[in-house]
Design a protein around this motif. Structure first.
Motif, PDB file in Angstrom:
ATOM      1  N   TRP A 143       0.833  -1.209   0.000  1.00 22.50           N
ATOM      2  CA  TRP A 143       0.000   0.000   0.000  1.00 22.50           C
ATOM      3  C   TRP A 143       0.858   1.245   0.000  1.00 22.50           C
ATOM      4  O   TRP A 143       1.900   1.306   0.634  1.00 22.50           O
ATOM      5  CB  TRP A 143      -0.900   0.053   1.234  1.00 22.50           C
ATOM      6  N   LYS A 146      -0.617   8.261   1.200  1.00 18.16           N
ATOM      7  CA  LYS A 146      -1.233   9.335   0.397  1.00 18.16           C
ATOM      8  C   LYS A 146      -0.220  10.433   0.101  1.00 18.16           C
ATOM      9  O   LYS A 146      -0.453  11.256  -0.766  1.00 18.16           O
ATOM     10  CB  LYS A 146      -2.407   9.953   1.151  1.00 18.16           C
ATOM     11  N   LEU A 165      -1.273   5.820   6.727  1.00 17.27           N
ATOM     12  CA  LEU A 165      -1.820   6.121   5.398  1.00 17.27           C
ATOM     13  C   LEU A 165      -1.350   7.488   4.920  1.00 17.27           C
ATOM     14  O   LEU A 165      -1.385   7.778   3.735  1.00 17.27           O
ATOM     15  CB  LEU A 165      -3.353   6.065   5.408  1.00 17.27           C
ATOM     16  N   LEU A 206     -11.821   6.358   6.414  1.00 17.79           N
ATOM     17  CA  LEU A 206     -10.668   5.443   6.314  1.00 17.79           C
ATOM     18  C   LEU A 206     -10.416   4.681   7.618  1.00 17.79           C
ATOM     19  O   LEU A 206      -9.448   3.932   7.721  1.00 17.79           O
ATOM     20  CB  LEU A 206      -9.395   6.228   5.942  1.00 17.79           C
ATOM     21  N   ARG A 222      -6.119   1.575  -1.460  1.00 15.07           N
ATOM     22  CA  ARG A 222      -7.258   2.280  -0.861  1.00 15.07           C
ATOM     23  C   ARG A 222      -8.539   1.439  -0.817  1.00 15.07           C
ATOM     24  O   ARG A 222      -9.368   1.631   0.055  1.00 15.07           O
ATOM     25  CB  ARG A 222      -7.503   3.624  -1.527  1.00 15.07           C
ATOM     26  N   THR A 226     -10.979   2.063   2.354  1.00 20.31           N
ATOM     27  CA  THR A 226     -11.899   3.180   2.124  1.00 20.31           C
ATOM     28  C   THR A 226     -13.328   2.681   2.325  1.00 20.31           C
ATOM     29  O   THR A 226     -13.688   1.631   1.781  1.00 20.31           O
ATOM     30  CB  THR A 226     -11.721   3.703   0.678  1.00 20.31           C
TER      31      THR A 226
END
Ligand code: GLC
Length: 560
Positions: A143, A146, A165, A206, A222, A226
């Motif tokens: 992952w 952001k 994240l 999230l 995501r 999400t």
């Protein structure tokens, strides 16, 4: 009275303050709470109902306060608790409510919970965060954060990774742990007890991660966190325990969400939140969904998105209406024309969202048509997302420095964070010192003082938009139809309630255009209630309308 008419925030306009850039009461170069207090009368003149303050808590400020190290204290950069209490009291005296930003998807790694958990598997706070063993000696999943790079950071002492994240200094909380949820309730209760009127919930969709932590071979991960499996359950739990108890208004920031999810988050039964922000309409200048690109905006797509959300939310949920915030470039520079038609296009863009159903948000400086600052060198940027992406675009993606700077000048979050331009004094009157981020160099022409002296300014236009929402019922309650979805230049929609029809016509471009109103509208019964070219309001409505560059008009027809 039905529910929609009863709740204050459905006819309200909310003003967002990013304290660091709003007003410095001294010469530190960063804004503060005293600075906000000094501008309450200005906000009262604008007519807003509430202020949303972005985080003011203790924080190392890696992400300007979205990395909280103590939820119960005010960041000394902004002042002290007594300053906050005074702000709350003075705002309330003036009839302005206060909404605080709650960041509970993650905490700062300097938070005492994380400090105790780091390097210590036995800590009572270890399970407040998300820890995973390495897989084949690597991060547990692929992952992406952001803000660029992998979303896991190794804790060397325990040989486990924690999830972040966002920046590695922002560790994700483990909402599966009921103790974490209890802490969140305590934090919110503390501020609600003080008399805070509402909360904006940072990246709240999230918080619930899919528990199998698998690699994402299609995207950046995501889809595994999400609108996750337990998010509605968690929100109901918090709502039940605190928001509904205190009657707080709530707005959730929803990242990459869907209409169906948002209908649930903001359902009219108030079991979860009052309203939601979504960002789909602000991705129309992304290339293939990628933010760090440069492209003209896709006008037809913009309308399609608005239509989908306006129709889909009607009668089901409630939207926060907005163009600007502290993460988005200035809209007049983005979709308008910030040179030749700055005033006209700023007003037109405002009109096209303020006449929709929902609660409008105005971001500091938007109400005077502030523009992107047009930085030309990386030294001028402060935002960590921007400086991270600068390195990635330059060194990993092989883009030229010129291209990277052009992209940043269009997309960086610092575009909205340049200080508010209060006057033509040095640094726009924002500080008596050196501002932490440079003021846009058009501050001598574009500033609050100038706007207050000019009756045709963007400021007075926003003031009128805010008033109209309270005067004209159809803006709040009416249904929504796009009258010209295929038109390549005009965004023209109708709002209808039992007694009123409102037509909002917007020319999104610098070329004049004609538009013929549908034959079924009894325009003889209509009158213009707003327009961005001054002489318009006395005009008698005609079937064929000639619109000048960036012109907009709002026609109200009282049905009998
Ligand atoms: C939200 C905030 C943004 C912040 C991020 C992480 O998107 O608006 O400014 O960086 O959450 O907290």
């Amino acid at each position: 009275m039905n529910k929609i008419e009863k709740e204050w925030w459905r006819t309200a306009t909310i003003y967002q303050i990013y304290p660091k850039s709003f007003c410095d009461s001294g010469n530190k170069g960063t804004g503060d709470i005293k600075g906000i207090i000094s501008k309450l009368d200005y906000l009262k003149t604008l007519g807003i109902d509430a202020i949303w303050l972005t985080p003011i808590y203790q924080s190392p400020m890696i992400d300007n306060g979205y990395d909280i190290s103590d939820y119960y204290n005010v960041n000394p950069d902004f002042g002290c608790m007594a300053d906050f209490d005074l702000l709350l009291e003075m705002a309330h005296q003036k009839g302005i409510r206060i909404i605080l930003d709650i960041v509970v998807n993650h905490t700062s790694t300097e938070h005492k919970w994380f400090q105790s958990a780091l390097g210590n598997k036995e800590s009572e706070y270890r399970d407040y965060y998300i820890w995973k063993d390495p897989v084949n000696g690597q991060a547990p999943t692929n992952w992406e954060s952001k803000f660029g790079g992998n979303a896991w950071e190794l804790d060397e002492k325990t040989d486990q990774y924690y999830l972040h994240l966002f920046a590695k200094e922002q560790a994700d909380l483990n909402w599966e742990n009921p103790k974490v949820r209890d802490e969140v309730k305590d934090i919110i209760s503390f501020w609600a007890e003080k008399g805070v009127d509402g909360f904006r919930l940072d990246v709240i969709n999230l918080i619930s991660k899919q528990q199998d932590y698998q690699n994402d071979y299609q995207g950046d991960g995501r889809r595994f966190y999400t609108d996750g499996p337990r998010v509605h359950e968690y929100l109901r739990e918090i709502s039940d325990a605190v928001f509904n108890k205190y009657g707080s208004v709530t707005v959730g920031e929803m990242s990459s969400t869907t209409l169906e999810q948002c209908q649930q988050y903001s359902a009219l039964d108030s079991k979860e939140l009052s309203m939601v922000f979504n960002f789909h309409h602000l991705k129309v200048d992304y290339v293939n969904g990628e933010k760090w690109t440069q492209a003209p905006f896709d006008f037809l797509q913009l309308k399609t998105i608005f239509n989908h959300w306006q129709q889909g939310m009607s009668g089901k949920g409630w939207s926060a209406l907005f163009w600007c915030n502290h993460d988005q470039p200035r809209i007049v520079s983005r979709l308008g024309n910030d040179q030749e038609y700055r005033v006209e296009s700023a007003k037109m863009l405002a009109t096209s969202v303020h006449m929709m159903q929902g609660t409008p948000y105005v971001y500091q400086g938007e109400e005077i048509g502030m523009t992107n600052p047009g930085y030309t060198s990386i030294e001028q940027y402060r935002d960590l997302e921007s400086t991270n992406m600068y390195e990635i675009m330059l060194n990993q993606q092989g883009k030229s420095e010129e291209d990277v700077l052009a992209i940043l000048a269009q997309k960086s979050r610092d575009n909205s964070r340049s200080p508010v331009q209060w006057s033509s004094a040095p640094h726009g009157g924002f500080t008596k010192g050196i501002p932490w981020l440079e003021v846009a160099n058009n501050y001598k022409q574009v500033n609050v003082q100038q706007a207050l002296e000019d009756e045709n300014s963007v400021f007075y236009y926003y003031k009128r938009l805010i008033e109209l929402r309270k005067e004209v019922e159809v803006i709040t309650t009416g249904d929504y139809t796009d009258l010209a979805p295929e038109h390549s230049q005009l965004f023209c929609y109708q709002r209808r309630s039992e007694e009123q029809t409102l037509i909002c016509i917007n020319n999104y471009y610098g070329e004049p255009v004609e538009y013929e109103l549908p034959m079924n509208l009894v325009i003889e019964q209509g009158k213009y209630i707003l327009g961005n070219y001054p002489e318009l309001l006395t005009d008698k409505p005609q079937r064929v309308i000639k619109l000048r560059p960036y012109e907009c008009r709002v026609l109200l027809i009282e049905d009998h």
